[in-house]
Write an enzyme that holds these catalytic residues in place. Sequence first.
Site, PDB file in Angstrom:
ATOM      1  N   ILE A   1       1.886 -23.637  14.078  1.00  0.00           N
ATOM      2  CA  ILE A   1       1.544 -25.030  14.439  1.00  0.00           C
ATOM      3  C   ILE A   1       0.905 -25.746  13.251  1.00  0.00           C
ATOM      4  O   ILE A   1      -0.101 -25.290  12.725  1.00  0.00           O
ATOM      5  CB  ILE A   1       0.559 -25.085  15.629  1.00  0.00           C
TER       6      ILE A   1
ATOM      7  N   VAL B   1      -4.660 -20.718  10.888  1.00  0.00           N
ATOM      8  CA  VAL B   1      -5.069 -21.225  12.204  1.00  0.00           C
ATOM      9  C   VAL B   1      -3.832 -21.611  13.021  1.00  0.00           C
ATOM     10  O   VAL B   1      -3.031 -22.444  12.608  1.00  0.00           O
ATOM     11  CB  VAL B   1      -5.998 -22.454  12.069  1.00  0.00           C
TER      12      VAL B   1
ATOM     13  N   GLU C   1      -2.464 -23.013   5.932  1.00  0.00           N
ATOM     14  CA  GLU C   1      -1.988 -23.487   7.252  1.00  0.00           C
ATOM     15  C   GLU C   1      -1.768 -22.343   8.234  1.00  0.00           C
ATOM     16  O   GLU C   1      -2.007 -22.486   9.439  1.00  0.00           O
ATOM     17  CB  GLU C   1      -0.686 -24.283   7.064  1.00  0.00           C
TER      18      GLU C   1
ATOM     19  N   ARG D   1       0.835  -1.207   0.000  1.00  0.00           N
ATOM     20  CA  ARG D   1       0.000   0.000   0.000  1.00  0.00           C
ATOM     21  C   ARG D   1       0.868   1.255   0.000  1.00  0.00           C
ATOM     22  O   ARG D   1       0.514   2.253  -0.574  1.00  0.00           O
ATOM     23  CB  ARG D   1      -0.919  -0.020   1.221  1.00  0.00           C
ATOM     24  N   ARG D   2       2.033   1.153   0.673  1.00  0.00           N
ATOM     25  CA  ARG D   2       2.918   2.324   0.763  1.00  0.00           C
ATOM     26  C   ARG D   2       4.246   2.021   0.067  1.00  0.00           C
ATOM     27  O   ARG D   2       5.164   1.467   0.669  1.00  0.00           O
ATOM     28  CB  ARG D   2       3.149   2.683   2.229  1.00  0.00           C
TER      29      ARG D   2
ATOM     30  N   LYS E   1     -11.231 -19.081  13.352  1.00  0.00           N
ATOM     31  CA  LYS E   1     -10.385 -20.277  13.369  1.00  0.00           C
ATOM     32  C   LYS E   1     -11.210 -21.507  13.769  1.00  0.00           C
ATOM     33  O   LYS E   1     -11.021 -22.609  13.223  1.00  0.00           O
ATOM     34  CB  LYS E   1      -9.219 -20.072  14.327  1.00  0.00           C
TER      35      LYS E   1
ATOM     36  N   GLU F   1      -4.396  -8.462  15.424  1.00  0.00           N
ATOM     37  CA  GLU F   1      -4.929  -8.152  14.099  1.00  0.00           C
ATOM     38  C   GLU F   1      -4.867  -6.639  13.890  1.00  0.00           C
ATOM     39  O   GLU F   1      -4.722  -5.866  14.851  1.00  0.00           O
ATOM     40  CB  GLU F   1      -6.389  -8.631  14.010  1.00  0.00           C
TER      41      GLU F   1
ATOM     42  N   GLY G   1      -1.047 -20.087  13.822  1.00  0.00           N
ATOM     43  CA  GLY G   1       0.283 -19.677  13.366  1.00  0.00           C
ATOM     44  C   GLY G   1       1.145 -20.814  12.860  1.00  0.00           C
ATOM     45  O   GLY G   1       0.767 -21.540  11.933  1.00  0.00           O
TER      46      GLY G   1
HETATM   47  N1  LIG Z   1       0.497 -11.288  12.581  1.00  0.00           N
HETATM   48  C1  LIG Z   1       0.239 -12.559  12.913  1.00  0.00           C
HETATM   49  O1  LIG Z   1       0.695 -13.068  13.931  1.00  0.00           O
HETATM   50  C2  LIG Z   1      -0.622 -13.400  12.020  1.00  0.00           C
HETATM   51  C3  LIG Z   1      -0.710 -14.767  12.279  1.00  0.00           C
HETATM   52  C4  LIG Z   1      -1.512 -15.593  11.467  1.00  0.00           C
HETATM   53  C5  LIG Z   1      -2.214 -15.010  10.433  1.00  0.00           C
HETATM   54  N2  LIG Z   1      -2.127 -13.671  10.226  1.00  0.00           N
HETATM   55  C6  LIG Z   1      -2.888 -13.121   9.092  1.00  0.00           C
HETATM   56  O2  LIG Z   1      -1.972 -12.709   8.109  1.00  0.00           O
HETATM   57  C7  LIG Z   1      -2.520 -11.602   7.390  1.00  0.00           C
HETATM   58  C8  LIG Z   1      -1.560 -10.413   7.468  1.00  0.00           C
HETATM   59  O3  LIG Z   1      -1.344 -10.104   8.825  1.00  0.00           O
HETATM   60  P1  LIG Z   1      -0.162  -9.124   9.283  1.00  0.00           P
HETATM   61  O4  LIG Z   1      -0.061  -9.296  10.750  1.00  0.00           O
HETATM   62  O5  LIG Z   1       1.009  -9.289   8.420  1.00  0.00           O
HETATM   63  O6  LIG Z   1      -0.876  -7.705   8.995  1.00  0.00           O
HETATM   64  P2  LIG Z   1      -0.166  -6.331   8.654  1.00  0.00           P
HETATM   65  O7  LIG Z   1      -1.213  -5.281   8.854  1.00  0.00           O
HETATM   66  O8  LIG Z   1       1.134  -6.203   9.371  1.00  0.00           O
HETATM   67  O9  LIG Z   1       0.157  -6.495   7.100  1.00  0.00           O
HETATM   68  C9  LIG Z   1      -0.784  -6.355   6.070  1.00  0.00           C
HETATM   69  C10 LIG Z   1      -0.140  -5.497   5.001  1.00  0.00           C
HETATM   70  O10 LIG Z   1      -0.977  -5.486   3.857  1.00  0.00           O
HETATM   71  C11 LIG Z   1      -0.917  -4.178   3.312  1.00  0.00           C
HETATM   72  N3  LIG Z   1      -2.086  -3.970   2.453  1.00  0.00           N
HETATM   73  C12 LIG Z   1      -3.357  -3.696   2.826  1.00  0.00           C
HETATM   74  N4  LIG Z   1      -4.138  -3.580   1.736  1.00  0.00           N
HETATM   75  C13 LIG Z   1      -3.352  -3.808   0.675  1.00  0.00           C
HETATM   76  C14 LIG Z   1      -3.581  -3.831  -0.723  1.00  0.00           C
HETATM   77  N5  LIG Z   1      -4.788  -3.601  -1.232  1.00  0.00           N
HETATM   78  N6  LIG Z   1      -2.527  -4.108  -1.537  1.00  0.00           N
HETATM   79  C15 LIG Z   1      -1.310  -4.350  -1.023  1.00  0.00           C
HETATM   80  N7  LIG Z   1      -1.028  -4.331   0.305  1.00  0.00           N
HETATM   81  C16 LIG Z   1      -2.048  -4.062   1.116  1.00  0.00           C
HETATM   82  C17 LIG Z   1      -0.841  -3.250   4.507  1.00  0.00           C
HETATM   83  O11 LIG Z   1      -0.324  -1.995   4.177  1.00  0.00           O
HETATM   84  C18 LIG Z   1       0.062  -4.044   5.450  1.00  0.00           C
HETATM   85  O12 LIG Z   1       1.402  -3.690   5.307  1.00  0.00           O
HETATM   86  C19 LIG Z   1      -3.902 -11.356   8.016  1.00  0.00           C
HETATM   87  O13 LIG Z   1      -4.857 -12.090   7.303  1.00  0.00           O
HETATM   88  C20 LIG Z   1      -3.750 -11.938   9.412  1.00  0.00           C
HETATM   89  O14 LIG Z   1      -4.979 -12.322   9.956  1.00  0.00           O
HETATM   90  C21 LIG Z   1      -1.345 -12.853  10.979  1.00  0.00           C
HETATM   91  N1  LIG Z   2      -4.068 -12.041  15.863  1.00  0.00           N
HETATM   92  C1  LIG Z   2      -3.855 -13.432  15.780  1.00  0.00           C
HETATM   93  C2  LIG Z   2      -2.738 -13.765  14.837  1.00  0.00           C
HETATM   94  C3  LIG Z   2      -2.541 -15.240  14.633  1.00  0.00           C
HETATM   95  O1  LIG Z   2      -3.586 -15.781  13.880  1.00  0.00           O
HETATM   96  C4  LIG Z   2      -3.546 -13.978  17.157  1.00  0.00           C
HETATM   97  O2  LIG Z   2      -3.250 -13.176  18.051  1.00  0.00           O
HETATM   98  O3  LIG Z   2      -3.632 -15.181  17.352  1.00  0.00           O
HETATM   99 NA    NA Z   3      -1.076 -23.385  11.564  1.00  0.00          NA
END
Ligand SMILES: NC(=O)c1ccc[n+]([C@@H]2O[C@H](COP(=O)([O-])OP(=O)(O)OC[C@H]3O[C@@H](n4cnc5c(N)ncnc54)[C@H](O)[C@@H]3O)[C@@H](O)[C@H]2O)c1
Ligand SMILES: N[C@@H](CCO)C(=O)O
Ligand code: NA
Length: 430
Positions: A138, A134, A131, A48-49, A207, A192, A136
């Site tokens: 695991i 749900v 994977e 996005r940036r 999840k 999130e 992370g």
């Molecule tokens: N952080 C965790 O521990 C974790 C664990 C498991 C799953 N997830 C999942 O992974 C995904 C990402 O999570 P995250 O923690 O990295 O979030 P985050 O907010 O750090 O990263 C998401 C990125 O996507 C970018 N973005 C948003 N809209 C966009 C677009 N239209 N085009 C391009 N880039 C765009 C944002 O600018 C941001 O940098 C989510 O679905 C989250 O639920 C996160």
């Molecule tokens: N926000 C989520 C990320 C992992 O899915 C958590 O805290 O479990």
């Molecule tokens: Na997993």
Amino acid sequence: MMRTRPLKVALLGCGVVGSEVARIMTTHADDLAARIGAPVELAGVAVRRPSKLREGIPQELVTTDATALVKRGDIDVVVEVIGGIEPARTLITTAFEHGASVVSANKALLAQDGAALHAAAGQHGKDLYYEAAVAGAIPLIRPLRESLAGDKVNRVLGIVNGTTNFILDKMDSTGAGYQEALDEATALGYAEADPTADVEGFDAAAKAAILAGIAFHTRVRLDDVYREGMTEVTAADFASARNMGCTIKLLAICERAEDGQSVTARVHPAMIPLSHPLASVRGAYNAVFVESDASGQLMFYGPGAGGAPTASAVLGDLVAVCRNRLSGTTGPGESAYTALPVSGMGEVVTRYHISLDVADKPGVLAQVATVFAEHGVSIDTVRQQGKDGEASLVVVTHRASDAALGGTVEALRKLDTVRGVASIMRVEGE
Ligand SMILES: NC(=O)c1ccc[n+]([C@@H]2O[C@H](COP(=O)([O-])OP(=O)(O)OC[C@H]3O[C@@H](n4cnc5c(N)ncnc54)[C@H](O)[C@@H]3O)[C@@H](O)[C@H]2O)c1
Ligand SMILES: N[C@@H](CCO)C(=O)O
Ligand code: NA
């Protein structure tokens, strides 16, 4: 034999998870190539940036046009780590239409539209792996889909949200305040984008929907999951739990009904005995028990959130999907053949810890006990503590249906001698 032409990967989103995916793809490039049988190349990164500097990612790969990237036609695998429903959903379906397979970490989207996304993948002969969605790092989706495909799963129970486990653990072990603990979890990259999803239980419910669907071979959506968050859990609740030799965890519980004709899925805070393995799950760790006919009880444990652990699961999927592409196959798709309905919370049977503020006078205990008996809810223990004509009464029940417990509490509230219901918490894991 190693293929020299690389498999091309488009990364959508370069935040907490995406930046770690890019890093591991670069640092482990040789091992990944050897394991897959072809090099994997980062062919584009949608962000996005664009002006933000991203270490290890050549600027010429960066684009703000995610749609053009997934439409390129030369992309083998799209890795979606943007999160949220749109534009992620449209980008994933567009990726299938243009010949790519998809790896996603997006539980919110999978829980809402998993069936349609699986159908789109199937229609185009492509893979959809998730994977990382749900628990992370695991391995849980793949064991359920593949390793346990010959067994019959009856129950999935565990801690599937790292942020709320981190907060509850801090509140319990250090007496930290809720907001302070949430701010720390956010800074560590666990929460999130909108942490309401974590603390109100939506993330764990998504999840639970995904796990229940896979475990019971039926369709379970986010709306089918009963949900209570953890924002109302207080220091007093922790003190009550400790008095009972318990702690409090936010649990996701998916169960097959005893008659096998329906399933339930729920997320709520619950007391669990300190002797139960889930009680010692600390910080952002997750742990999930799976109970199956032939296997008995299995426990999956590990880091449930954070950039690198989540990227580990994404990379595992990426390797699997790349291998499938090289061999011209796809992995298992959606399995929803049982079409078991999802029952409401009223059908759930468990134990309850109820704390009542009552008048401290003769006959009150008998009155309260009569209400429980009239609703068919059997009492296990009662503890009373008096304070100036008022008393606090803590009742722990034997197993009862949520509907029967609800009726009991409604009737208790109508008694003149019951001043208030201070808290109701389910007791699990005994
Ligand atoms: N952080 C965790 O521990 C974790 C664990 C498991 C799953 N997830 C999942 O992974 C995904 C990402 O999570 P995250 O923690 O990295 O979030 P985050 O907010 O750090 O990263 C998401 C990125 O996507 C970018 N973005 C948003 N809209 C966009 C677009 N239209 N085009 C391009 N880039 C765009 C944002 O600018 C941001 O940098 C989510 O679905 C989250 O639920 C996160
Ligand atoms: N926000 C989520 C990320 C992992 O899915 C958590 O805290 O479990
Ligand atoms: Na997993």
